[in-house]
Write a protein that holds these residues in place. Structure first.
Motif, PDB file in Angstrom:
ATOM      1  N   ALA A  27       1.939  -6.686  -3.945  1.00 59.88           N
ATOM      2  CA  ALA A  27       2.289  -7.339  -5.208  1.00 59.88           C
ATOM      3  C   ALA A  27       1.434  -8.592  -5.394  1.00 59.88           C
ATOM      4  CB  ALA A  27       3.768  -7.694  -5.228  1.00 59.88           C
ATOM      5  N   GLU A  61       2.934  -4.084  -7.683  1.00 56.23           N
ATOM      6  CA  GLU A  61       4.245  -3.751  -7.137  1.00 56.23           C
ATOM      7  C   GLU A  61       4.306  -4.028  -5.643  1.00 56.23           C
ATOM      8  OE1 GLU A  61       5.679   0.087  -8.276  1.00 56.23           O
ATOM      9  OE2 GLU A  61       4.555   0.042 -10.141  1.00 56.23           O
ATOM     10  N   HIS A  62       5.521  -4.195  -5.142  1.00 52.50           N
ATOM     11  CA  HIS A  62       5.747  -4.427  -3.717  1.00 52.50           C
ATOM     12  C   HIS A  62       5.602  -3.104  -2.962  1.00 52.50           C
ATOM     13  CE1 HIS A  62       6.954  -8.576  -4.182  1.00 52.50           C
ATOM     14  NE2 HIS A  62       7.620  -8.192  -5.253  1.00 52.50           N
TER      15      HIS A  62
END
Length: 107
Positions: A27, A61-62
């Motif tokens: 992220a 995104e993670h």
């Protein structure tokens, strides 16, 4: 009360052919291919992302990102933050960055 300016982290890595570099949390992380060709794989993402010299990928995104060197390559990683250390492993044995040689197959 003093405020600290927000600085971005940035570092360069040289990857020999068939070496994999893992970014535990993608992220906000930018990966730029400075030379060679790298193949990015994101956890739970069906895309295959191939970067050649001058191309960049920005993680949103993670997810873990695996950067695999298809040829001898140099990448720049920016704004990377180490992931939280797992509680099950002792601090001295844990590293958020991993660099391992692997036999790769694009198929």
């Amino acid at each position: 009360m003093s405020t600290q300016p927000i600085t971005s982290s940035r570092f360069h890595i040289t990857l020999p052919t068939r070496t994999v570099f893992a970014v535990p949390d993608g992220a906000g992380v930018g990966i730029e291919c400075r030379s060679g060709t790298v193949w990015l794989t994101l956890d739970r993402d069906p895309r295959d992302i191939v970067l050649e010299a001058g191309e960049r990928f920005d993680g949103t995104e993670h997810r873990r990102i695996l950067v695999s060197a298809l040829t001898s390559s140099c990448i720049t990683v920016s704004d990377a933050q180490p992931a939280a250390m797992p509680l099950s492993q002792p601090a001295r044995a844990w590293s958020p960055w991993r660099l391992r040689p692997h036999g790769l197959s694009p198929a």
